[in-house]
Design a protein around this motif. Structure first.
Motif, PDB file in Angstrom:
ATOM      1  N   LYS A  73     -15.616  10.908   2.104  1.00 28.70           N
ATOM      2  CA  LYS A  73     -14.222  10.861   1.696  1.00 28.70           C
ATOM      3  C   LYS A  73     -13.428  10.008   2.669  1.00 28.70           C
ATOM      4  CE  LYS A  73     -10.621  12.200  -0.770  1.00 28.70           C
ATOM      5  NZ  LYS A  73     -10.478  11.850  -2.221  1.00 28.70           N
ATOM      6  N   PHE A  74     -12.593   9.120   2.114  1.00 29.37           N
ATOM      7  CA  PHE A  74     -11.706   8.296   2.914  1.00 29.37           C
ATOM      8  C   PHE A  74     -10.308   8.356   2.316  1.00 29.37           C
ATOM      9  CE2 PHE A  74      -9.638   4.061   3.388  1.00 29.37           C
ATOM     10  CZ  PHE A  74      -9.402   4.118   4.752  1.00 29.37           C
ATOM     11  N   THR A  75      -9.291   8.562   3.162  1.00 26.59           N
ATOM     12  CA  THR A  75      -7.900   8.548   2.711  1.00 26.59           C
ATOM     13  C   THR A  75      -7.096   7.674   3.664  1.00 26.59           C
ATOM     14  OG1 THR A  75      -7.422  10.565   3.980  1.00 26.59           O
ATOM     15  CG2 THR A  75      -7.978  10.830   1.648  1.00 26.59           C
ATOM     16  N   GLU A  76      -6.079   6.999   3.117  1.00 28.63           N
ATOM     17  CA  GLU A  76      -5.242   6.130   3.939  1.00 28.63           C
ATOM     18  C   GLU A  76      -3.822   6.112   3.403  1.00 28.63           C
ATOM     19  OE1 GLU A  76      -5.673   1.929   6.159  1.00 28.63           O
ATOM     20  OE2 GLU A  76      -5.920   1.774   3.980  1.00 28.63           O
ATOM     21  N   LYS A  77      -2.876   6.056   4.329  1.00 28.38           N
ATOM     22  CA  LYS A  77      -1.457   5.888   3.987  1.00 28.38           C
ATOM     23  C   LYS A  77      -0.901   4.788   4.867  1.00 28.38           C
ATOM     24  CE  LYS A  77       2.734   6.830   2.412  1.00 28.38           C
ATOM     25  NZ  LYS A  77       3.394   5.620   3.017  1.00 28.38           N
ATOM     26  N   ARG A  78      -0.499   3.676   4.250  1.00 25.64           N
ATOM     27  CA  ARG A  78       0.089   2.569   4.984  1.00 25.64           C
ATOM     28  C   ARG A  78       1.602   2.589   4.836  1.00 25.64           C
ATOM     29  NH1 ARG A  78      -3.543  -2.839   3.707  1.00 25.64           N
ATOM     30  NH2 ARG A  78      -5.595  -1.979   4.249  1.00 25.64           N
ATOM     31  N   PHE A  79       2.269   1.910   5.752  1.00 22.11           N
ATOM     32  CA  PHE A  79       3.723   1.840   5.767  1.00 22.11           C
ATOM     33  C   PHE A  79       4.264   1.311   4.441  1.00 22.11           C
ATOM     34  CE2 PHE A  79       7.648  -0.569   7.027  1.00 22.11           C
ATOM     35  CZ  PHE A  79       8.416   0.542   7.369  1.00 22.11           C
ATOM     36  N   ARG A  80       5.148   2.092   3.850  1.00 21.19           N
ATOM     37  CA  ARG A  80       5.821   1.733   2.599  1.00 21.19           C
ATOM     38  C   ARG A  80       4.874   1.563   1.412  1.00 21.19           C
ATOM     39  NH1 ARG A  80      10.395  -2.614   4.817  1.00 21.19           N
ATOM     40  NH2 ARG A  80      11.690  -1.064   5.904  1.00 21.19           N
ATOM     41  N   LYS A  81       3.699   2.166   1.510  1.00 19.93           N
ATOM     42  CA  LYS A  81       2.777   2.136   0.378  1.00 19.93           C
ATOM     43  C   LYS A  81       2.314   3.553   0.079  1.00 19.93           C
ATOM     44  CE  LYS A  81       1.027  -2.571   1.005  1.00 19.93           C
ATOM     45  NZ  LYS A  81      -0.182  -3.439   1.122  1.00 19.93           N
ATOM     46  N   ASP A  82       1.969   3.786  -1.178  1.00 21.58           N
ATOM     47  CA  ASP A  82       1.487   5.111  -1.564  1.00 21.58           C
ATOM     48  C   ASP A  82       0.116   5.365  -0.966  1.00 21.58           C
ATOM     49  OD1 ASP A  82       3.737   5.610  -3.130  1.00 21.58           O
ATOM     50  OD2 ASP A  82       2.835   4.731  -4.918  1.00 21.58           O
ATOM     51  N   PRO A  83      -0.192   6.626  -0.657  1.00 14.77           N
ATOM     52  CA  PRO A  83      -1.529   6.940  -0.133  1.00 14.77           C
ATOM     53  C   PRO A  83      -2.586   6.746  -1.212  1.00 14.77           C
ATOM     54  CG  PRO A  83      -0.321   8.949  -0.582  1.00 14.77           C
ATOM     55  CD  PRO A  83       0.656   7.826  -0.759  1.00 14.77           C
ATOM     56  N   TYR A  84      -3.808   6.527  -0.794  1.00 19.29           N
ATOM     57  CA  TYR A  84      -4.913   6.406  -1.748  1.00 19.29           C
ATOM     58  C   TYR A  84      -6.153   7.030  -1.139  1.00 19.29           C
ATOM     59  CZ  TYR A  84      -6.950   2.540   0.964  1.00 19.29           C
ATOM     60  OH  TYR A  84      -7.525   1.776   1.949  1.00 19.29           O
ATOM     61  N   GLY A  85      -7.154   7.249  -1.972  1.00 18.67           N
ATOM     62  CA  GLY A  85      -8.390   7.848  -1.498  1.00 18.67           C
ATOM     63  C   GLY A  85      -9.607   7.232  -2.156  1.00 18.67           C
ATOM     64  N   VAL A  86     -10.718   7.330  -1.461  1.00 19.44           N
ATOM     65  CA  VAL A  86     -12.011   6.858  -1.970  1.00 19.44           C
ATOM     66  C   VAL A  86     -13.011   7.994  -1.792  1.00 19.44           C
ATOM     67  CG1 VAL A  86     -13.836   5.121  -1.813  1.00 19.44           C
ATOM     68  CG2 VAL A  86     -11.467   4.508  -1.227  1.00 19.44           C
TER      69      VAL A  86
END
Length: 247
Positions: free
Chosen positions: A99-112
């Motif tokens: 599982k990978f999750t990421e939240k970048r500045f001014r972008k919605d979070p996403y997951g793989v």
């Protein structure tokens, strides 16, 4: 159905099929996971022409056939600009993300999700999927997989050598090729460090980031410097090691 929608769907399917066709199981490679540690980095970022300083923290844990990796980056004025987490198993290829999750500045979070039962990579954004053949990585695990490989095969990480991985991103996955550029001496808050510089340049016509990674042989081959550069050069984030605490 709208013809534009059909064309978009077909293009996405073709992209996935092309990537999957070019994706083969990773060759058998020796690896040795770096010891668990907390790492603190000094950050210099340029966001749309605005120069910023900050700090990143990385928590790396490995043991019992599993690993977890979490990081958080903060920049002055903007606050948190990135946070991500990768977790999974350790198999014959090294890191095996689940599982990978990421939240970048001014972008919605996403997951793989790397579904090991169905042997399929899936994304929260989009409908593309890819087979798991062995050796696949996510964006956070890549430097640590390279670190493990370099520890297992230090004599092979020489200038000109290339290391290929199949890496899942926000909506799709593709082959990344890292090339060892040269050995360098880095100035860091920890003092001068000898490091091996690897470069992943974007493929022709791609809008992906260029990624530069420096690994320090005298410090367990930890990633002691990482630089992300957008294709247009507007956004650059560089993090340099400031402190390593073994756990």
């Amino acid at each position: 159905m709208n013809s534009n929608v059909i064309r978009t769907a077909l293009a996405g399917t073709a992209l996935a099929l092309t990537a999957a066709a070019a994706h083969a199981a990773a060759p058998a490679r020796a690896f040795d996971l770096p010891p668990s540690a907390d790492l603190r980095y000094a950050i210099k970022a340029e966001q749309k022409g605005l120069a910023l300083d900050g700090e990143a923290t990385v928590k790396w844990r490995a043991g019992g056939g599993k690993y977890t990796l979490s990081s958080e980056s903060r920049a002055s004025i903007l606050g948190k600009i990135n946070e991500n987490r990768s977790e999974g198993q350790v198999d014959e290829n090294g890191l095996a993300p689940e599982k990978f999750t990421e939240k970048r500045f001014r972008k919605d979070p996403y997951g793989v999700t790397f579904d090991r039962d169905s042997r399929t990579i899936r994304f929260t954004e989009g409908k593309l999927s890819y087979p798991i053949n062995g050796g696949e990585q996510d964006r956070a695990s890549v430097p640590w997989q390279l670190s493990a490989m370099a520890r297992g095969m230090p004599g092979k990480f020489v200038a000109g050598s290339e290391w290929r991985m199949f890496v899942a991103g926000r909506r799709d996955a593709e082959a990344w090729v890292f090339k060892v550029a040269r050995a360098e001496k880095l100035r860091t808050p920890m003092g001068q460090l000898d490091a091996v510089h690897l470069v992943k340049a974007p493929s022709s016509g791609s809008k992906e980031q260029q990624i530069d990674i420096w690994l320090a042989p005298a410090h367990e081959w930890y990633p002691v410097k990482v630089r992300f550069s957008d294709h247009d050069g507007d956004d650059v984030v560089e993090q340099v090691i400031a402190k390593i605490t073994r756990r």
